[in-house]
Scaffold this motif. Structure first.
Motif, mmCIF file in Angstrom:
data_model
loop_
_atom_site.group_PDB
_atom_site.id
_atom_site.type_symbol
_atom_site.label_atom_id
_atom_site.label_comp_id
_atom_site.label_asym_id
_atom_site.label_seq_id
_atom_site.Cartn_x
_atom_site.Cartn_y
_atom_site.Cartn_z
ATOM 1 N N THR A 143 0.826 -1.083 0.230
ATOM 2 C CA THR A 143 0.018 0.066 0.109
ATOM 3 C C THR A 143 0.868 1.449 0.013
ATOM 4 O O THR A 143 0.416 2.440 -0.307
ATOM 5 C CB THR A 143 -0.904 0.229 1.250
ATOM 6 N N VAL B 200 4.106 0.425 -9.387
ATOM 7 C CA VAL B 200 3.497 1.259 -8.460
ATOM 8 C C VAL B 200 4.717 1.695 -7.577
ATOM 9 O O VAL B 200 4.571 2.376 -6.462
ATOM 10 C CB VAL B 200 2.197 1.208 -7.632
ATOM 11 N N ARG C 34 -1.814 4.814 -5.009
ATOM 12 C CA ARG C 34 -1.885 3.390 -5.175
ATOM 13 C C ARG C 34 -3.324 2.983 -5.055
ATOM 14 O O ARG C 34 -4.066 2.209 -5.679
ATOM 15 C CB ARG C 34 -0.965 2.677 -4.406
#
Lengths: 654, 256
Positions: B64, B81, B89
């Motif tokens: 995350t 990412v 994200r």
């Protein structure tokens, strides 16, 4: 070369004192997790006590020193731990900031009452400034003792922390007091000792600093703020870095004093060096990753509905109008001052109460607002002045917010405080001067006769009420939820797609703009302002008042302002009873003491009143929310299974 | 690490919702996570199990964006990412719950979920009225009784469900659940399992960290086992149950 060596030695010696002060801060921070804003005030108070014993009671110098360092200061440290700090365990950072600031203000107030600032006092250097020559430079024994004191304290602390059981326990206690307790340690005893040690170090710093600088309550309290910068260089944990930082800062200051021109803007540089260092170090230092939620946050009072906030607003306006017809010019001015102050505090309700950001620079924005009003408002009080006030303060607020947004809690408080000091010492003295001759006109709204005291009183009243309704509406709406959520858990917000920094930036800008508006009104009450009206210390008072009144309610902002204005109105009346000297400082003392008390009731008076009113309302049941339908008895969802079992348990229990 | 940093974000052509490659996290001298590779496929619940301190939550934090890995890369829906901040994200369709609660304690249950739905509306194309989204989720998770209660006054088990509801309000493609079932009893856990299977049927992939082995075995298609920061086994529930390394490290031979 002699001059250079002289400045170098002065710098080094002052650096040693800053270092002693920084060490005291580090000791309490590493062992209790609390940054003591009143550390400087303790140093000041100790220096005065030393003067009292030595110069006024004519006790032996060594005995006086012994009494202050080994008896009185540690006792005071013990008192701080027992009475003020213990209830704060696990409290949110802003509460610890407020309580220690309250102690600062109370000490300044008490010192002013005991040792009237109008009487000049001299604290001589140890051994009357005698000394010896090193080459061509005279080094006094006082300076030598200072350097030795630092060495002894430094080595002593190093040994304590690394070699003794107690020192290791001191380091363990901040990480996990419960664990230490389980391991047989006594966290309370350890924290008491660290407060005693820290106050002793502050006392030592104050006693050594006062003879070099001067025995002045405010200067001593704020001068040691320079030690804060040093402590931050050591990230509040690293003693050698803090000592090194202290010496670099002090030598830099000494050199600036020696070699920068002695007139014009550059003379201010020397005073603000530590603040600039503090600000830069805070911004550059790596921060911890996104803070996760703290469950210790106070339970905030209910937010008033639109209907009730408009209702109360109208009542306040009508009530104020009725009262205003009975008031004389002087009291109308106090009233206008009160509403403008309430607006100042309201900006903190938004920023600190809802958003959890601790700002110690409110008066900087208030001052910018007054400045903008005096220029853009002209002599006629053109309403454009109000817009300029909001715009200027908001814009500067955004600029300050950009680099400091990623800072949290204590670090944000320190960064805003250093900004406030720079504004106070370097900017306002330049743009507002200290003569009280910058005119600020009352805003003139075309078609409304706003020139009279009564009309201006009503302008301030209505402005506050409108802003309060606006702030409450903001809090109830989508942005308010976002702001509160950002405060409760920045990490969760980020993982839900929220750019936390944007939310904070908007909030900081709004609050700064509101403070600017307050400044445009506040400055117009007396009609002229100068730099002294926006001193850095004043911003601390503003935060404390907001806290005392209640920082998460609009009612609280009004109550905080009323308290402050009440003191000021009472003052001349009490003066007739020859109590002037004490009363003059009473407002600081009492504000400080009240702020200390918020350690026990974080929502202040305002929160207490809202809770009291809640008692008269019918209890709201969970099922009454319009958006939430009553649960079907058994729909197999996780929650319904949970509650069904709860109910069965409760049933069985009966 | 520099070698990875210099490379341009990469696009991968697998169907995986989430792929993490060679992720390591070091805290000081300790390897919290070492060379972890993990893939989550759409339409599946993927389990991530292991003893306390094995690095499960750290892995979630890396995915995350709350924790920068010392090494390794993260792909969401084929897009790299690794250098995006957490909020960006999230906008690619991941949502999570937290093992240590991260609820909005001063808001009510309904407001917690409403706030998340409002956040979602502010950054996504889905413009469904947030109040409607929140009401639907309250029903789905079964939080009607406590809709108007402040979350910090609730028992932990229910607060976890609030976090679940809040995550659902962003209509994620990938849901990371960090011990959402702890604090619930057997019946409640069963209902939670049903809900997860329901969500997967609706097209949400789930990565599940859970101590309740029974629940994991029941709902997961594929399971990864972490121990001391390393993946020591992966496979179907049946394979994992038989794996001797797993039994030794985590399950204990009697438990399975």
């Amino acid at each position: 070369m002699t001059a250079f060596e002289g400045f170098l030695i002065t710098g080094l010696v002052t650096g040693c004192i800053y270092a002693l002060i920084a060490m005291g801060l580090v000791v309490t921070y590493t062992t209790t997790g609390i940054f003591n804003f009143s550390h400087g005030a303790i140093a000041m108070f100790s220096a005065y006590t030393f003067w009292e014993l030595w110069q006024n009671w004519h006790l032996n110098v060594v005995l006086s020193m012994f009494l202050v360092l080994v008896v009185l200061a540690p006792l005071f440290g013990l008192f701080i731990e027992m009475a003020l700090m213990r209830p704060l365990r696990g409290a949110p950072v802003d509460l610890t900031v407020v309580v220690t600031l309250g102690l600062l203000l109370a000490l300044v107030g008490i010192a002013n009452s005991v040792w009237s600032p109008t009487v000049s006092r001299v604290l001589p250097q140890l051994d009357n400034g005698n000394g010896f020559r090193v080459g061509q430079v005279l080094v006094s024994y006082h300076e030598l003792i200072t350097v030795l004191a630092l060495i002894v304290a430094g080595v002593g602390l190093r040994l304590l922390f690394t070699q003794s059981r107690l020192g290791i326990a001191m380091r363990a206690v901040v990480d996990n007091p419960d664990l230490l307790a389980m391991a047989g340690g006594r966290p309370v005893r350890v924290q008491q000792l660290s407060w005693m040690l820290s106050t002793s170090l502050a006392a030592l710093g104050g006693m050594l600093l006062a003879p070099i600088q001067e025995l002045n309550i405010l200067n001593l309290t704020l001068l040691v703020v320079d030690g804060y910068a040093a402590a931050i260089i050591g990230r509040l944990r690293n003693l050698p870095a803090a000592v090194g930082g202290a010496i670099v800062i002090a030598v830099g200051q000494s050199m600036a004093l020696g070699y920068l021109p002695s007139s014009g803007f550059l003379t201010r540089v020397q005073a603000i060096i530590p603040m600039i260092v503090l600000f830069i170090v805070l911004i550059v230092l790596p921060q911890d990753r996104l803070r996760t939620a703290s469950f210790a946050a106070a339970v905030a009072p209910r937010v008033a509905s639109l209907k009730s906030s408009i209702g109360v607003g109208i009542a306040v306006v009508i009530g104020s109008f009725i009262v205003s017809t009975q008031l004389g010019s002087a009291n109308l001015k106090w009233g206008a001052d009160g509403f403008a102050t309430a607006l100042e505090l309201l900006s903190l309700v938004l920023l600190t109460g809802y958003g959890g950001m601790v700002s110690l620079c409110t008066l900087s924005f208030v001052g910018l607002g007054a400045f903008a009003m005096s220029h853009a408002g002209g002599t006629s009080g053109n309403p454009i002045g109000l817009i300029a006030a909001v715009g200027l303060a908001g814009a500067v607020g955004a600029l300050v917010a950009l680099p400091t947004l990623r800072l949290r809690g204590l670090y944000l408080a320190l960064a805003t405080f250093s900004f406030a000091t720079v504004m106070d010492l370097a900017v306002f003295t330049q743009i507002l001067g200290t003569g009280g001759n910058i005119a600020v006109a009352r805003v003139h709204i075309p078609g409304v006769p706003t020139k009279s005291d009564q009309a201006f009183f009503m302008v301030c009243c209505v402005t506050f009420v409108l802003c309060a309704i606006g702030v409450l509406a903001l809090r109830r709406g989508s942005f308010g939820r976002r702001l509160v959520a950002t405060n409760d858990s920045p990490a969760a917000c980020a993982t839900l797609g929220v750019n936390v920094n944007v939310t904070k930036l908007i909030t900081f800008t709004l609050a700064a703009g509101m403070a600017g508006l307050a400044g445009a009104l506040l400055g117009a009450v007396p009609g002229q302002v100068d730099a002294n009206d926006f001193a850095a210390l004043g911003s601390l008072v503003v935060l404390l008042l907001a806290r005392v009144g209640g920082i998460n309610t609009a009612t609280g902002a009004l109550l905080g302002a009323a308290t402050f204005t009440g003191f000021q109105i009472a003052q001349p009346h009490l003066a007739a009873h020859d109590l002037t000297r004490h009363i003059a400082q009473l407002q600081y003392t009492l504000t400080g003491l009240a702020a200390i008390s918020v350690g026990r009731d974080p929502n202040g008076f305002g929160g207490r009143i809202v809770r009291l009113l809640d008692r008269f309302k019918p209890a709201e049941s969970f099922q009454t929310a319009p958006a939430v339908r009553a649960a079907p008895a058994e729909d197999g969802t996780v929650g319904s299974v949970f509650f069904q079992e709860e109910e069965e348990l409760a049933h069985a229990g009966r | 690490m520099p070698a990875v940093d210099l490379e341009a974000p990469e696009q991968r052509t697998s169907d995986a919702v989430l792929e993490i490659i060679d992720v390591s996290v070091r805290f000081g001298g300790i390897n919290a996570v070492s060379d972890v590779n993990l893939t989550v496929m759409p339409g599946e619940i993927t389990g991530l199990i292991g003893p306390n301190g094995a690095g499960k939550t750290t892995t979630f934090n890396v995915i995350t964006g709350l924790q920068e890995p010392t090494n390794g890369r993260v792909f969401i829906g084929g897009r790299e990412v690794s250098h995006l901040p957490p909020y960006r994200r999230a906008r690619l369709g991941i949502a999570r719950t937290f093992q240590r609660l991260e609820v909005f304690g001063s808001l009510t249950v309904f407001e917690n979920i409403l706030a998340a739905a409002e956040f979602h509306k502010s950054w996504s194309e889905d413009q469904t009225p947030p109040r409607r989204v929140a009401a639907e989720i309250i029903d789905r998770v079964g939080l009607q009784r406590v809709g108007n209660a402040r979350v910090d006054a609730l028992p932990t088990g229910i607060a976890r469900l609030v976090e679940l509801g809040r995550a659902l309000a962003t209509r994620p493609r990938l849901l990371l659940l960090d011990e959402v079932g702890s604090g619930l009893n057997q019946d409640e856990t069963d209902a939670l399992g049903d809900l997860m299977l329901d969500l997967v049927r609706d097209g949400t992939a789930i990565l599940l960290v859970e101590h309740d082995v029974e629940l994991v075995m029941r709902v997961c298609t594929r399971i990864y086992v972490l121990d001391f920061g390393r993946i020591i086994a992966q496979g179907t529930p049946a394979e994992i149950q038989k794996d001797p390394a797993v039994q030794a490290a985590y399950l204990g031979s009697d438990e399975v």
